[in-house]
Design a protein around this motif. Structure first.
Motif, PDB file in Angstrom:
ATOM      1  N   GLN A 148      -5.394   0.510  -1.827  1.00  0.00           N
ATOM      2  CA  GLN A 148      -5.573   1.780  -2.194  1.00  0.00           C
ATOM      3  C   GLN A 148      -5.681   2.764  -1.074  1.00  0.00           C
ATOM      4  OE1 GLN A 148      -4.391   2.767  -5.237  1.00  0.00           O
ATOM      5  NE2 GLN A 148      -4.319   0.759  -6.164  1.00  0.00           N
ATOM      6  N   ALA A 149      -5.214   3.897  -0.915  1.00  0.00           N
ATOM      7  CA  ALA A 149      -5.625   4.972   0.078  1.00  0.00           C
ATOM      8  C   ALA A 149      -4.838   6.238  -0.014  1.00  0.00           C
ATOM      9  CB  ALA A 149      -5.162   4.453   1.581  1.00  0.00           C
ATOM     10  N   ASP A 150      -4.951   7.176   0.421  1.00  0.00           N
ATOM     11  CA  ASP A 150      -4.133   8.262   0.233  1.00  0.00           C
ATOM     12  C   ASP A 150      -2.891   8.135   1.030  1.00  0.00           C
ATOM     13  OD1 ASP A 150      -2.971  11.065   0.400  1.00  0.00           O
ATOM     14  OD2 ASP A 150      -4.805  12.102   1.002  1.00  0.00           O
TER      15      ASP A 150
ATOM     16  N   GLU B 250      -5.531   6.510   7.294  1.00  0.00           N
ATOM     17  CA  GLU B 250      -6.377   6.014   6.315  1.00  0.00           C
ATOM     18  C   GLU B 250      -5.699   4.686   5.610  1.00  0.00           C
ATOM     19  OE1 GLU B 250      -7.534   7.045   1.684  1.00  0.00           O
ATOM     20  OE2 GLU B 250      -8.135   8.684   3.176  1.00  0.00           O
ATOM     21  N   MET B 251      -4.389   4.936   5.546  1.00  0.00           N
ATOM     22  CA  MET B 251      -3.871   3.568   4.878  1.00  0.00           C
ATOM     23  C   MET B 251      -3.773   2.327   5.804  1.00  0.00           C
ATOM     24  SD  MET B 251      -0.119   5.566   3.475  1.00  0.00           S
ATOM     25  CE  MET B 251       0.597   4.018   2.794  1.00  0.00           C
TER      26      MET B 251
ATOM     27  N   ILE C 139       0.784  -1.203  -0.054  1.00  0.00           N
ATOM     28  CA  ILE C 139      -0.052  -0.064  -0.256  1.00  0.00           C
ATOM     29  C   ILE C 139       0.999   1.181  -0.046  1.00  0.00           C
ATOM     30  CG2 ILE C 139      -0.263   0.098   2.676  1.00  0.00           C
ATOM     31  CD1 ILE C 139      -2.961   1.108   2.262  1.00  0.00           C
TER      32      ILE C 139
ATOM     33  N   GLU D 280      -6.246   1.781   7.934  1.00  0.00           N
ATOM     34  CA  GLU D 280      -7.525   1.215   8.025  1.00  0.00           C
ATOM     35  C   GLU D 280      -7.794   0.435   6.778  1.00  0.00           C
ATOM     36  OE1 GLU D 280      -9.496   4.854  10.122  1.00  0.00           O
ATOM     37  OE2 GLU D 280      -9.538   4.923   8.225  1.00  0.00           O
ATOM     38  N   GLN D 281      -7.020   0.433   5.815  1.00  0.00           N
ATOM     39  CA  GLN D 281      -7.103  -0.390   4.460  1.00  0.00           C
ATOM     40  C   GLN D 281      -6.367  -1.739   4.660  1.00  0.00           C
ATOM     41  OE1 GLN D 281      -9.438   0.419   2.007  1.00  0.00           O
ATOM     42  NE2 GLN D 281      -9.860   2.133   3.564  1.00  0.00           N
ATOM     43  N   CYS D 282      -5.784  -1.794   5.717  1.00  0.00           N
ATOM     44  CA  CYS D 282      -4.930  -3.120   5.790  1.00  0.00           C
ATOM     45  C   CYS D 282      -5.494  -4.145   6.639  1.00  0.00           C
ATOM     46  CB  CYS D 282      -3.530  -2.809   6.168  1.00  0.00           C
ATOM     47  SG  CYS D 282      -2.619  -1.621   5.404  1.00  0.00           S
TER      48      CYS D 282
ATOM     49  N   ASN E 166      -2.032  10.300   4.215  1.00  0.00           N
ATOM     50  CA  ASN E 166      -2.877   9.882   5.251  1.00  0.00           C
ATOM     51  C   ASN E 166      -2.527   8.513   5.767  1.00  0.00           C
ATOM     52  OD1 ASN E 166      -4.786   9.321   7.218  1.00  0.00           O
ATOM     53  ND2 ASN E 166      -6.460  10.848   6.064  1.00  0.00           N
ATOM     54  N   THR E 167      -1.686   8.193   6.565  1.00  0.00           N
ATOM     55  CA  THR E 167      -1.189   6.965   6.998  1.00  0.00           C
ATOM     56  C   THR E 167      -2.071   6.352   7.943  1.00  0.00           C
ATOM     57  OG1 THR E 167       0.040   8.044   8.872  1.00  0.00           O
ATOM     58  CG2 THR E 167       1.130   7.202   6.877  1.00  0.00           C
TER      59      THR E 167
ATOM     60  N   TYR F 118      -6.195  16.165   7.608  1.00  0.00           N
ATOM     61  CA  TYR F 118      -6.582  14.924   7.053  1.00  0.00           C
ATOM     62  C   TYR F 118      -7.457  14.179   8.220  1.00  0.00           C
ATOM     63  CZ  TYR F 118      -2.712  15.254   3.440  1.00  0.00           C
ATOM     64  OH  TYR F 118      -1.943  15.497   2.583  1.00  0.00           O
TER      65      TYR F 118
END
Length: 487
Positions: free
Chosen positions: A152-154, A160-161, A134, A163-165, A157-158, A208
């Motif tokens: 995928q993430a901004d 948000e990153m 990511i 949270e996608q994991c 914005n770690t 963010y």
């Protein structure tokens, strides 16, 4: 006789089934004992801006906690202070000059790794690991550096990153997560308006989502000794700090999610950066601020905590080390680096007193090959294109930190003369114990003639052993040039 034959067949079937079951169980046991691995890579983060490395101003509580719970390396080096070139080394275990990864991948730069290179994620996936990435990628081609899952993430914005994991952290298979931020790289636009405005380093006035905006007063920041202590430098360092505090929050979020997944006790966490801070004198150079970087590793199976390790390690060592951690067999000859897994829990391991660096390009317009050997306290830099003016990365040239000196036609940039920064001698030899600022070049000093000779011999052997095309510059040896004919 038929009855005996039937009994024999039954016995064979039972034995085969029992053997298969045992093998399945063996695999299950092996998989359960293999650790998960998180490799967290920041973008342009030096040791200058971490609490764990002695900065009392910056707020990095989560990364500082990682150092308390694990091992902090104080002599960890990238091999090239350029994003793409460095990342190719991290994921291949080979120097970029041997893989074609001479500089940037994107746009017209178009440097790309040879197709026959076997990368870390591919080797891990082939051995049963779930691989996911990511954030910043910046290597090519994809088939060489393939990950099974791309999240995928901004990348600014770690939180948000992180949270996608969730799905990766809860994978049934052992996982390798490659988590790469865009912070604290300089943000667009690189050219400020007015010229003396600080770069934003990805920071936004509105902030963010999910991230607390932590700001710093320029008067409070610590100006590294290689930079000029000016209003422009301080304003930019304050923005740099803010970006790093955003990294720290995302790292903390990821660690909380790992804990909640129940896998923290079987997950090795590694924090590094690809190169030093994005300021002139660090990034794109092979001076210490450019290549000496943070490296913090937490191995939950290691009972000793809070270790400070002075071993000289390099990013070329990361792939074999991670393969070793993952219990993946490999041929040591396939890599230029070597595993440091067995010395992570030590303070002063023996035999780890030498590293090498190799920088050729950053942007394609920045041709300035440099090769480096550091052995104990001595460091030799070979500026192969020393007759050229030292080239600037586009973002560093436009920085108010540099422009504040350049526009005023000042003689010094930090402790060095601007002219010496731009025009360098062929060889630079430093005693880092006596001269950590790399300001007293000993290459022409008769008292260090033997040291220089030894270091040159080591450097040339390194180039030969790693198939460096620039080895030709020693004596016009064309052995690596080939025939020029495709057969």
């Amino acid at each position: 006789m038929k009855a005996n034959l039937f009994k024999s067949i039954v016995v064979v079937i039972v034995l085969v089934f029992t053997n298969c079951t045992e093998k399945v169980n063996e695999v299950a046991i092996t998989e359960s004992n293999r650790p998960n691995i998180i490799l967290f890579v920041a973008d342009d983060h030096g040791t200058d801006a971490l609490g764990a490395y002695g900065n009392p101003v910056i707020k990095t509580p989560n990364l500082d906690e990682l150092a308390i719970e694990g091992t902090k390396f104080t002599n960890a080096y990238c091999t090239s202070a350029s994003c793409a070139a460095s990342r190719s080394v991290i994921l291949s275990g080979k120097f970029g000059h041997a893989t074609g990864s001479y500089g940037h991948v994107h746009d017209y730069h178009h440097f790309s790794t040879y197709d026959n290179v076997k990368s870390l994620p591919v080797l891990l996936e082939n051995d049963g690991y779930e691989t996911a990435r990511i954030g910043k990628y910046h290597v090519a081609p994809e088939k060489v550096y393939h990950f099974k899952t791309v999240l995928q993430a901004d990348p600014r914005n770690t939180v948000e990153m992180a949270e996608q994991c969730g799905d990766v952290l809860n994978s049934e298979k052992p996982f390798f997560l490659y988590f790469c931020t865009d912070d604290p790289h300089r943000g667009q636009p690189f050219e400020p308006d007015p010229w003396n405005a600080p770069n934003n380093f990805g920071n936004k006035v509105e902030g963010y989502k999910g991230v607390e905006t932590i700001t710093y007063d320029p008067e409070d920041v610590l100006v590294p000794s290689f930079l000029p202590d000016t209003k422009e430098s301080r304003a930019e360092i304050a923005q740099y700090y803010q970006s790093i505090s955003r990294i720290d929050q995302g790292f903390g979020k990821l660690m909380k999610m790992l804990q909640d997944s129940g896998k923290a006790d079987n997950t090795i966490v590694i924090y590094i950066s690809d190169n030093g801070m994005a300021f002139p004198g660090a990034k794109t150079t092979v001076y210490e601020p450019g290549i000496k970087l943070p490296c913090i590793i937490k191995d939950p199976t290691n009972p000793v905590k809070g270790i400070t390790n002075n071993a000289m390690i390099s990013w070329v060592d990361l792939t074999p080390t991670i393969l070793d951690m993952a219990k993946v067999s490999y041929d040591e000859k396939d890599f230029h680096g070597k595993s440091f897994k067995n010395i992570i829990a030590e303070n002063k391991p023996k035999g780890w007193n030498e590293i090498y660096a190799s920088h050729t390009f950053h942007e394609i317009t920045m041709y300035y090959p440099m090769r480096v050997v550091r052995m104990d306290n001595y460091k030799l830099i070979w500026n192969i294109a020393w007759r050229l003016e030292y080239p600037f990365a586009s973002d560093l040239w436009a920085s108010s930190t540099w422009q504040g000196i350049y526009r005023k036609d000042m003689e010094y940039f930090g402790p060095k003369k601007v002219n010496d920064f731009l025009f360098r001698p062929e060889f630079e030899l430093y005693d880092l114990d006596e001269d950590p600022e790399e300001s007293n070049n000993l290459a022409a000093d008769k008292d260090f003639k033997e040291v220089l000779a030894v270091m040159k011999t080591k450097l040339r052997a390194f180039q030969t052993n790693t198939s460096d095309p620039w080895n030709i510059m020693w004596g016009h040896d064309t052995s690596l040039q080939g025939t020029g004919v495709n057969l």
